[in-house]
Motif scaffolding. Structure first.
Motif, short mmCIF file in Angstrom:
data_model
loop_
_atom_site.label_atom_id
_atom_site.label_comp_id
_atom_site.label_asym_id
_atom_site.label_seq_id
_atom_site.Cartn_x
_atom_site.Cartn_y
_atom_site.Cartn_z
N PHE A 66 0.85 -1.20 0.00
CA PHE A 66 0.00 0.00 0.00
C PHE A 66 0.88 1.25 0.00
O PHE A 66 0.67 2.19 -0.75
CB PHE A 66 -0.87 0.04 1.26
CG PHE A 66 -2.32 -0.29 1.04
CD1 PHE A 66 -3.15 0.56 0.33
CD2 PHE A 66 -2.86 -1.43 1.60
CE1 PHE A 66 -4.49 0.27 0.16
CE2 PHE A 66 -4.19 -1.74 1.44
CZ PHE A 66 -5.02 -0.88 0.72
N ARG B 65 -2.95 0.37 6.84
CA ARG B 65 -4.09 0.63 5.97
C ARG B 65 -5.08 -0.53 5.96
O ARG B 65 -6.07 -0.48 5.25
CB ARG B 65 -3.60 0.93 4.56
CG ARG B 65 -2.72 2.18 4.51
CD ARG B 65 -2.21 2.45 3.11
NE ARG B 65 -1.19 3.46 3.10
CZ ARG B 65 -1.41 4.75 2.93
NH1 ARG B 65 -2.62 5.20 2.78
NH2 ARG B 65 -0.40 5.60 2.90
N ASP C 217 -9.27 -0.65 7.80
CA ASP C 217 -10.57 -0.45 7.15
C ASP C 217 -11.08 -1.78 6.61
O ASP C 217 -10.31 -2.58 6.07
CB ASP C 217 -10.46 0.53 5.98
CG ASP C 217 -10.00 1.91 6.42
OD1 ASP C 217 -10.28 2.27 7.58
OD2 ASP C 217 -9.38 2.61 5.61
N ASP D 97 -12.78 -2.38 4.03
CA ASP D 97 -12.71 -2.49 2.56
C ASP D 97 -11.29 -2.30 2.03
O ASP D 97 -11.09 -1.80 0.93
CB ASP D 97 -13.65 -1.46 1.92
CG ASP D 97 -13.23 -0.03 2.20
OD1 ASP D 97 -12.41 0.20 3.13
OD2 ASP D 97 -13.70 0.88 1.49
N TRP D 98 -10.29 -2.74 2.79
CA TRP D 98 -8.91 -2.47 2.41
C TRP D 98 -8.52 -3.06 1.05
O TRP D 98 -7.75 -2.47 0.31
CB TRP D 98 -7.93 -2.92 3.51
CG TRP D 98 -7.93 -4.39 3.80
CD1 TRP D 98 -8.62 -5.02 4.77
CD2 TRP D 98 -7.20 -5.39 3.10
NE1 TRP D 98 -8.38 -6.38 4.73
CE2 TRP D 98 -7.51 -6.63 3.71
CE3 TRP D 98 -6.32 -5.38 2.01
CZ2 TRP D 98 -6.97 -7.83 3.27
CZ3 TRP D 98 -5.78 -6.58 1.58
CH2 TRP D 98 -6.10 -7.79 2.19
N SER D 99 -9.06 -4.23 0.69
CA SER D 99 -8.67 -4.81 -0.60
C SER D 99 -9.22 -3.99 -1.76
O SER D 99 -8.54 -3.81 -2.77
CB SER D 99 -9.08 -6.27 -0.71
OG SER D 99 -10.48 -6.42 -0.70
N ALA D 100 -10.43 -3.44 -1.60
CA ALA D 100 -10.98 -2.55 -2.64
C ALA D 100 -10.17 -1.26 -2.71
O ALA D 100 -9.93 -0.73 -3.80
CB ALA D 100 -12.45 -2.26 -2.35
N ARG D 101 -9.74 -0.77 -1.56
CA ARG D 101 -8.91 0.44 -1.55
C ARG D 101 -7.56 0.19 -2.22
O ARG D 101 -7.02 1.06 -2.88
CB ARG D 101 -8.70 0.94 -0.11
CG ARG D 101 -9.91 1.70 0.41
CD ARG D 101 -9.63 2.53 1.64
NE ARG D 101 -8.51 3.43 1.44
CZ ARG D 101 -7.42 3.43 2.21
NH1 ARG D 101 -7.29 2.60 3.21
NH2 ARG D 101 -6.44 4.28 1.98
N GLU E 127 -7.01 -1.82 -4.73
CA GLU E 127 -7.27 -1.76 -6.17
C GLU E 127 -7.45 -0.32 -6.63
O GLU E 127 -6.96 0.07 -7.70
CB GLU E 127 -8.50 -2.60 -6.52
CG GLU E 127 -8.23 -4.08 -6.40
CD GLU E 127 -9.42 -4.94 -6.80
OE1 GLU E 127 -9.97 -4.71 -7.89
OE2 GLU E 127 -9.78 -5.84 -6.02
N SER E 128 -8.12 0.50 -5.83
CA SER E 128 -8.30 1.91 -6.17
C SER E 128 -6.97 2.64 -6.21
O SER E 128 -6.71 3.44 -7.12
CB SER E 128 -9.24 2.55 -5.13
OG SER E 128 -9.30 3.93 -5.30
N GLU E 129 -6.11 2.37 -5.24
CA GLU E 129 -4.80 3.04 -5.20
C GLU E 129 -3.90 2.56 -6.34
O GLU E 129 -3.13 3.36 -6.89
CB GLU E 129 -4.12 2.82 -3.85
CG GLU E 129 -4.81 3.52 -2.69
CD GLU E 129 -4.80 5.05 -2.78
OE1 GLU E 129 -4.01 5.64 -3.55
OE2 GLU E 129 -5.60 5.66 -2.05
N LYS F 279 -4.85 4.48 -9.32
CA LYS F 279 -4.27 5.83 -9.27
C LYS F 279 -2.79 5.80 -9.63
O LYS F 279 -2.27 6.74 -10.25
CB LYS F 279 -4.45 6.43 -7.87
CG LYS F 279 -5.89 6.78 -7.53
CD LYS F 279 -5.95 7.32 -6.11
CE LYS F 279 -7.37 7.50 -5.64
NZ LYS F 279 -7.43 7.91 -4.22
#
Length: 194
Positions: free
Chosen positions: A50, A73, A76, A78-82, A84-86, A89
């Motif tokens: 992360f 990190r 949370d 929903d850390w695995s979804a975050r 993927e979002s990061e 980015k």
């Protein structure tokens, strides 16, 4: 297009796509499991990944990055979804005009080398994660090919800084990915820690 000229954003996008199912496959009860990267258990390795993904977004924009502390990190739900979002980015950041040009980071390395370091983490540490959690992981051959030169370039310094362990001997029939893992000090055919 050869891998030396293939945009980093494309390679990072491919690596992120291969990483996502492995990260999603990490069960909560495996977060304290050891990994082949002896400095990290699964939770610490995910937090490291992360941290790399977030900070290398800044490095793509030629902004300073802070590696002094690694936040947790995974607190949370929903850390695995975050993650993927990061990673999305990160891909965007390296697709920006000029991201691969000039130098980036406090060490003044060529920007493409810096971006390749993130690609290396998203490849080698994903193998570590898969090994630790009983999953399979095979990166895209184009990503492996692009990283071969990066590992050769970084290995002497990485070994001095204890980032890579000593290279591991592999048999003649070793795959390109097994050779890459071995060059970073991992035994690709053994789950033992490096």
């Amino acid at each position: 297009m050869t891998n030396r000229t293939q945009p980093l954003s494309e390679l990072l996008g491919t690596a992120a796509a291969h990483a996502a199912p492995v990260v999603r496959g990490v069960a909560d009860d495996s977060l304290s499991a050891p990994t082949p990267c002896s400095a990290y258990d699964v939770r610490a390795l995910l937090n490291h990944l992360f941290h790399v993904v977030v900070n290398f977004q800044a490095l793509a924009a030629k902004q300073p990055a802070d590696f002094s502390t690694t936040p947790d990190r995974l607190s949370d739900a929903d850390w695995s979804a975050r993650f993927e979002s990061e990673t999305a980015k990160l891909v965007e950041a390296w697709a920006a005009p000029g991201a691969e040009e000039g130098t980036s980071g406090a060490m003044g390395l060529p920007a493409r080398t810096v971006g390749s370091m993130a690609l290396l983490d998203l490849t080698v540490h994903l193998w570590d994660l898969a090994q630790a959690t009983g999953q399979s992981f095979e990166p895209d051959p184009a990503v492996v090919e692009s990283l071969t030169g990066t590992v050769e370039e970084l290995a002497p310094t990485a070994r001095k800084m204890d980032v890579f362990a000593a290279a591991v001997a592999v048999p003649e029939n070793a795959s390109a990915f097994e050779r890459l893992l071995a060059a970073t000090g991992r035994n690709p055919r053994d789950r033992a820690a490096v």
